[in-house]
Design a protein around this motif. Structure first.
Motif, PDB file in Angstrom:
ATOM      1  N   ALA A  32       0.872  -1.165   0.000  1.00  8.59           N
ATOM      2  CA  ALA A  32       0.000   0.000   0.000  1.00  8.59           C
ATOM      3  C   ALA A  32       0.912   1.219   0.000  1.00  8.59           C
ATOM      4  N   MET A  33       0.321   2.403  -0.192  1.00  6.36           N
ATOM      5  CA  MET A  33       1.119   3.628  -0.089  1.00  6.36           C
ATOM      6  C   MET A  33       0.227   4.798   0.292  1.00  6.36           C
ATOM      7  N   TRP A  34       0.852   5.766   0.955  1.00 10.10           N
ATOM      8  CA  TRP A  34       0.198   7.024   1.264  1.00 10.10           C
ATOM      9  C   TRP A  34       0.362   7.979   0.082  1.00 10.10           C
ATOM     10  N   GLU A 224       9.326   4.239   5.603  1.00 10.81           N
ATOM     11  CA  GLU A 224       9.497   5.655   5.261  1.00 10.81           C
ATOM     12  C   GLU A 224      10.510   5.810   4.133  1.00 10.81           C
ATOM     13  N   THR A 225      10.233   6.733   3.197  1.00  8.13           N
ATOM     14  CA  THR A 225      11.171   6.999   2.100  1.00  8.13           C
ATOM     15  C   THR A 225      11.572   8.471   2.035  1.00  8.13           C
ATOM     16  N   GLY A 226      10.938   9.320   2.813  1.00 13.22           N
ATOM     17  CA  GLY A 226      11.290  10.738   2.798  1.00 13.22           C
ATOM     18  C   GLY A 226      12.485  11.034   3.692  1.00 13.22           C
ATOM     19  N   PRO A 227      13.240  12.101   3.411  1.00 11.59           N
ATOM     20  CA  PRO A 227      14.390  12.463   4.249  1.00 11.59           C
ATOM     21  C   PRO A 227      13.937  12.892   5.639  1.00 11.59           C
ATOM     22  N   LEU A 228      14.649  12.408   6.662  1.00 13.72           N
ATOM     23  CA  LEU A 228      14.344  12.747   8.050  1.00 13.72           C
ATOM     24  C   LEU A 228      15.630  13.214   8.717  1.00 13.72           C
ATOM     25  N   THR A 229      15.707  14.493   8.963  1.00 18.22           N
ATOM     26  CA  THR A 229      16.942  15.042   9.522  1.00 18.22           C
ATOM     27  C   THR A 229      17.182  14.584  10.951  1.00 18.22           C
ATOM     28  N   ASP A 230      16.104  14.207  11.665  1.00 19.60           N
ATOM     29  CA  ASP A 230      16.257  13.832  13.068  1.00 19.60           C
ATOM     30  C   ASP A 230      16.402  12.329  13.267  1.00 19.60           C
ATOM     31  N   CYS A 231      16.354  11.543  12.188  1.00 16.92           N
ATOM     32  CA  CYS A 231      16.451  10.090  12.341  1.00 16.92           C
ATOM     33  C   CYS A 231      16.834   9.455  11.007  1.00 16.92           C
ATOM     34  N   HIS A 267       5.518   5.097   2.787  1.00 16.68           N
ATOM     35  CA  HIS A 267       5.277   6.521   3.034  1.00 16.68           C
ATOM     36  C   HIS A 267       6.375   7.337   2.369  1.00 16.68           C
ATOM     37  N   HIS A 268       6.062   8.084   1.343  1.00 13.79           N
ATOM     38  CA  HIS A 268       4.784   8.230   0.684  1.00 13.79           C
ATOM     39  C   HIS A 268       5.060   8.370  -0.794  1.00 13.79           C
TER      40      HIS A 268
END
Length: 277
Positions: A32-34, A224-231, A267-268
């Motif tokens: 599935a995807m968001w 998750e596939t988006g960039p996450l600066t905190d993790c 996501h996403h």
């Protein structure tokens, strides 16, 4: 969808706990995807077909009936239906914990379009101010919101949840169990850049998978596939598409005997299609 607090710790509508009878793991490759943005319907559905996505959580604006977006959603529904892809109405705001009238109004608008096969909530009550000032009151309000939304529609109700809800109590009851009692399925924000092993998507979701089996409710894992600066270890943004597919295949292989496993949601769309190969 936030990852705040995500690193802090390493059916039928209205149905209650039913046990694991009849539950089997989703077929290998169930995806599935968001979809949060207003990307063209043709592009989204074409991508979903290429990636074996069978459900899309489509963001629906509270003003969907008046903001001009209905035509795009209608086109997406037509294209998705032809490819046997289900659309779920996606919405949520931490403010809905206290402004439940807004949540119910959103649900009525989404349902009235006739385009969706379910409601997919991303409310994240731990981002509401009351989570720190009145934890028990906020948890109870969130559960009441789930109750009201379940009763307000005949469509299946699903919720995005953090992996650590099982660490919390509502009175003497477990928060994760109470959420499962009120929804048809959950999607765990199991955001890690490895599928199996220590501190992986699968390992941090074990509590939900066990509770889902006991309750007879489906549990989908999230990537998750988006960039996450905190993790940085919570996302595949750096690892890219090939690594994402390798790790998700590891999860598929490791869950063949996990009754509650409902597949994996990515996501996403916007971030996924931009991943390096």
């Amino acid at each position: 969808m936030s990852v705040i607090l995500m690193t802090a710790a390493l059916a039928l509508p209205g149905a209650s706990s039913a046990g694991s009878a009849g539950l089997t793991a989703a077929p290998v490759g169930t995806r599935a995807m968001w979809l949060w943005d207003d990307d063209p319907a043709t592009e989204v559905v074409d991508w979903a077909v290429r990636k074996n996505v069978s459900e899309i959580f489509v963001y629906v604006s509270p003003s969907v009936l008046t903001n001009g977006d209905l035509a795009r959603l209608q086109e997406m529904h037509e294209l998705a239906t032809a490819r046997k892809i289900k659309l779920r109405a996606l919405g949520g705001d931490p403010g809905w914990v206290t402004d439940q009238a807004a949540a119910l109004a959103w649900q009525r608008a989404a349902v009235s379009t006739g385009l969706f096969s379910g409601i997919h909530l991303d409310v994240e009550p731990y981002l509401a101010p009351g989570w720190t000032s009145d934890l028990q009151g906020t948890q109870n309000a969130y559960l009441k919101l789930l109750d009201r939304m379940r009763l307000a529609s005949t469509l299946p109700l699903e919720a995005d949840v953090p992996f650590w809800f099982g660490d919390y109590k509502v009175g003497r009851k477990n928060l994760a169990d109470e959420v499962l009692r009120r929804v048809n399925a959950v999607t765990v924000m199991s955001y890690r850049d490895t599928g199996t092993g220590v501190n992986s998507m699968l390992s941090i979701s074990q509590d939900w998978l066990a509770r889902g089996k006991a309750a007879g409710k489906r549990v989908r894992l999230g990537a998750e596939t988006g960039p996450l600066t905190d993790c940085s270890y919570c996302t595949f943004a750096e690892e890219g598409e090939a690594r994402l597919q390798e790790e998700l295949a590891e999860v598929d292989a490791a869950t063949r005997t996990t009754a509650a496993f409902a597949g994996i949601a990515v996501h996403h769309y916007g971030a996924w299609q931009a991943l390096p190969l």
